[in-house]
Write a protein that holds these residues in place. Structure first.
Motif, short mmCIF file in Angstrom:
data_model
loop_
_atom_site.label_atom_id
_atom_site.label_comp_id
_atom_site.label_asym_id
_atom_site.label_seq_id
_atom_site.Cartn_x
_atom_site.Cartn_y
_atom_site.Cartn_z
N PHE A 143 41.71 53.52 37.97
CA PHE A 143 40.86 53.81 39.18
C PHE A 143 39.86 52.82 39.48
O PHE A 143 39.65 52.40 40.97
N ALA A 144 39.15 52.18 38.52
CA ALA A 144 37.96 51.21 38.95
C ALA A 144 38.76 50.05 39.43
O ALA A 144 38.31 49.65 40.44
N TYR A 145 39.91 49.48 38.88
CA TYR A 145 40.61 48.23 39.67
C TYR A 145 40.98 48.61 40.91
O TYR A 145 40.52 47.66 41.73
N PHE A 146 41.52 49.73 41.25
CA PHE A 146 41.88 50.06 42.61
C PHE A 146 40.95 50.17 43.34
O PHE A 146 40.80 49.83 44.56
N GLY A 147 39.72 50.67 42.93
CA GLY A 147 38.44 50.77 43.79
C GLY A 147 38.14 49.40 44.16
O GLY A 147 37.56 49.12 45.30
N GLN B 66 39.14 44.37 49.85
CA GLN B 66 39.81 44.42 51.22
C GLN B 66 38.91 44.80 52.47
O GLN B 66 39.11 44.16 53.60
N SER B 67 38.08 45.73 52.18
CA SER B 67 37.00 46.07 53.05
C SER B 67 36.05 44.95 53.31
O SER B 67 35.66 44.99 54.69
N LEU B 68 35.54 44.11 52.78
CA LEU B 68 34.91 43.15 52.85
C LEU B 68 35.52 42.13 53.84
O LEU B 68 34.83 41.69 54.69
N SER B 69 36.82 41.93 53.51
CA SER B 69 37.60 41.07 54.61
C SER B 69 37.65 41.53 56.01
O SER B 69 38.00 40.89 57.06
N ARG B 70 37.26 43.11 56.31
CA ARG B 70 37.62 43.44 57.61
C ARG B 70 35.87 43.66 58.21
O ARG B 70 36.10 44.17 59.28
N LEU B 71 35.10 43.28 57.48
CA LEU B 71 33.74 43.19 58.02
C LEU B 71 33.57 42.45 59.32
O LEU B 71 34.06 41.23 59.22
N ASP B 72 32.90 42.71 60.28
CA ASP B 72 32.83 41.58 61.44
C ASP B 72 31.74 40.74 61.07
O ASP B 72 30.98 41.11 60.20
N LEU C 47 36.56 36.07 52.83
CA LEU C 47 38.19 35.82 52.73
C LEU C 47 38.59 35.57 51.35
O LEU C 47 39.59 36.03 50.76
N LYS C 48 37.64 34.41 50.90
CA LYS C 48 38.02 34.11 49.45
C LYS C 48 37.69 35.37 48.39
O LYS C 48 38.86 35.36 47.42
N GLU C 49 36.74 36.04 48.52
CA GLU C 49 36.75 37.37 47.63
C GLU C 49 37.63 38.23 47.81
O GLU C 49 38.29 38.82 46.82
N SER C 50 38.13 38.45 49.14
CA SER C 50 39.22 39.48 49.38
C SER C 50 40.75 39.09 48.67
O SER C 50 41.51 39.95 48.42
N ARG C 51 40.74 37.75 48.37
CA ARG C 51 42.08 37.27 47.98
C ARG C 51 42.06 37.47 46.34
O ARG C 51 43.08 36.99 45.78
N ARG C 52 41.17 37.77 45.75
CA ARG C 52 40.82 37.62 44.27
C ARG C 52 41.49 38.77 43.59
O ARG C 52 41.55 39.83 44.28
N TRP C 53 42.35 38.59 42.53
CA TRP C 53 42.88 39.74 41.83
C TRP C 53 42.46 39.69 40.13
O TRP C 53 43.21 40.61 39.52
N ASP C 54 41.42 39.25 40.23
CA ASP C 54 40.57 39.27 38.61
C ASP C 54 40.07 40.45 38.46
O ASP C 54 39.58 40.97 39.68
N VAL C 55 39.30 40.72 37.42
CA VAL C 55 38.08 41.69 37.32
C VAL C 55 37.06 40.90 36.92
O VAL C 55 37.09 39.92 36.50
N PRO C 56 35.88 41.82 37.05
CA PRO C 56 34.79 41.10 36.77
C PRO C 56 34.70 40.66 35.14
O PRO C 56 35.35 41.30 34.34
N GLN C 57 33.85 39.67 34.99
CA GLN C 57 33.60 39.19 33.76
C GLN C 57 33.32 40.09 32.69
O GLN C 57 33.84 40.12 31.73
#
Length: 70
Positions: free
Chosen positions: A25-29, A35-41, A56-66
């Motif tokens: 759940f945390a990962y999907f959140g 993805q929401s970040l990429s849609r901000l104006d 856009l760079k952040e929205s393309r990431r697939w890793d988890v926080p350190q």
């Protein structure tokens, strides 16, 4: 109304989720937030101090926080 309690929360802010389901759940959140970040104006991004390129760079990431990697 009955409430269900557990010994440990599924997610501890700033820490690694404690269960497999909690991690999922945390990962999907996290993915949804990115993805929401990429849609901000541009005005909203400026308010939070992020450029379009950074968003856009952040929205393309697939890793988890350190701090999730232990």
């Amino acid at each position: 109304m009955a409430s269900i309690t557990s010994r440990r929360p599924a997610y501890v802010p700033g820490g690694r989720p404690s269960s497999l389901i909690g991690r999922a759940f945390a990962y999907f959140g996290l993915c949804a937030s990115r993805q929401s970040l990429s849609r901000l104006d541009d005005a909203m991004l400026k308010d939070i101090g992020v450029t379009r390129e950074q968003a856009l760079k952040e929205s393309r990431r697939w890793d988890v926080p350190q701090n999730w990697r232990r």
